[in-house]
Motif scaffolding. Sequence first.
Motif, PDB file in Angstrom:
ATOM      1  N   ALA A  14       0.836  -1.201   0.000  1.00  0.00           N
ATOM      2  CA  ALA A  14       0.000   0.000   0.000  1.00  0.00           C
ATOM      3  C   ALA A  14       0.873   1.256   0.000  1.00  0.00           C
ATOM      4  O   ALA A  14       0.588   2.223  -0.721  1.00  0.00           O
ATOM      5  CB  ALA A  14      -0.941  -0.010   1.199  1.00  0.00           C
ATOM      6  N   CYS A  15       1.955   1.247   0.788  1.00  0.00           N
ATOM      7  CA  CYS A  15       2.895   2.387   0.798  1.00  0.00           C
ATOM      8  C   CYS A  15       3.506   2.591  -0.577  1.00  0.00           C
ATOM      9  O   CYS A  15       3.607   3.725  -1.054  1.00  0.00           O
ATOM     10  CB  CYS A  15       4.000   2.164   1.825  1.00  0.00           C
ATOM     11  SG  CYS A  15       3.482   2.335   3.531  1.00  0.00           S
ATOM     12  N   ARG A  19      -0.199   5.017  -0.784  1.00  0.00           N
ATOM     13  CA  ARG A  19      -1.240   5.106   0.248  1.00  0.00           C
ATOM     14  C   ARG A  19      -0.634   5.409   1.604  1.00  0.00           C
ATOM     15  O   ARG A  19       0.512   5.055   1.890  1.00  0.00           O
ATOM     16  CB  ARG A  19      -2.026   3.797   0.336  1.00  0.00           C
ATOM     17  CG  ARG A  19      -2.637   3.350  -0.957  1.00  0.00           C
ATOM     18  CD  ARG A  19      -3.725   4.263  -1.380  1.00  0.00           C
ATOM     19  NE  ARG A  19      -4.357   3.726  -2.567  1.00  0.00           N
ATOM     20  CZ  ARG A  19      -5.065   4.445  -3.383  1.00  0.00           C
ATOM     21  NH1 ARG A  19      -5.267   5.711  -3.148  1.00  0.00           N
ATOM     22  NH2 ARG A  19      -5.597   3.894  -4.440  1.00  0.00           N
ATOM     23  N   ARG A  20      -1.439   6.045   2.459  1.00  0.00           N
ATOM     24  CA  ARG A  20      -1.022   6.315   3.843  1.00  0.00           C
ATOM     25  C   ARG A  20      -1.388   5.104   4.692  1.00  0.00           C
ATOM     26  O   ARG A  20      -2.555   4.695   4.725  1.00  0.00           O
ATOM     27  CB  ARG A  20      -1.731   7.550   4.382  1.00  0.00           C
ATOM     28  CG  ARG A  20      -1.281   8.834   3.707  1.00  0.00           C
ATOM     29  CD  ARG A  20      -2.138   9.961   4.165  1.00  0.00           C
ATOM     30  NE  ARG A  20      -3.503   9.669   3.714  1.00  0.00           N
ATOM     31  CZ  ARG A  20      -4.387  10.571   3.328  1.00  0.00           C
ATOM     32  NH1 ARG A  20      -4.101  11.833   3.379  1.00  0.00           N
ATOM     33  NH2 ARG A  20      -5.583  10.214   2.926  1.00  0.00           N
ATOM     34  N   ASP A  53      -5.153   5.555   4.769  1.00  0.00           N
ATOM     35  CA  ASP A  53      -5.873   4.739   3.785  1.00  0.00           C
ATOM     36  C   ASP A  53      -5.995   3.296   4.265  1.00  0.00           C
ATOM     37  O   ASP A  53      -6.971   2.617   3.965  1.00  0.00           O
ATOM     38  CB  ASP A  53      -5.127   4.764   2.445  1.00  0.00           C
ATOM     39  CG  ASP A  53      -5.071   6.160   1.854  1.00  0.00           C
ATOM     40  OD1 ASP A  53      -6.130   6.783   1.689  1.00  0.00           O
ATOM     41  OD2 ASP A  53      -3.943   6.629   1.571  1.00  0.00           O
ATOM     42  N   GLY A  84     -12.352   3.434   5.341  1.00  0.00           N
ATOM     43  CA  GLY A  84     -11.001   3.075   4.945  1.00  0.00           C
ATOM     44  C   GLY A  84     -10.733   1.615   5.229  1.00  0.00           C
ATOM     45  O   GLY A  84     -11.493   0.957   5.935  1.00  0.00           O
TER      46      GLY A  84
END
Length: 141
Positions: A14-15, A19-20, A53, A84
Amino acid sequence: TGKTHIATALGVQACRAGRRVRFWRTSTLVNEIIAAQQEYRLGRFEKAFQRADLVILDELGFIPLERHAAELLFQLLASRYELGSLVVTSNLDFKDWTRVFGDETLTAALLDRLTHNAEILAFAGESYRFKQSMRRREAQS
């Protein structure tokens, strides 16, 4: 069995996708929520929590929660519902989550939200860490 490893890998991916991501051990998150409430900054903490996220909550169930802590965690997770992504790792079957939260109604409401539109992965087998540690011991002998 690899639960934390898989959760971490999802977070890393995700990173990489921009994304956070936030990762907490459940006990650490609970302590932070309690501190935020005591310092009158729970609202700000919740807003920051919701901005991620993906939130990864690791090792839910290792420590039973006091009622107030369980209610705060429920509030935080329920407010995230459908806003989320959330990954939760636990060694417990859902039927045993009442021992952690101490209240059947609260546990049922939380599980209702967590499992709605969820992908549930069940892991079985020996602990990866335990197997690795046994291999190390055998190599040293």
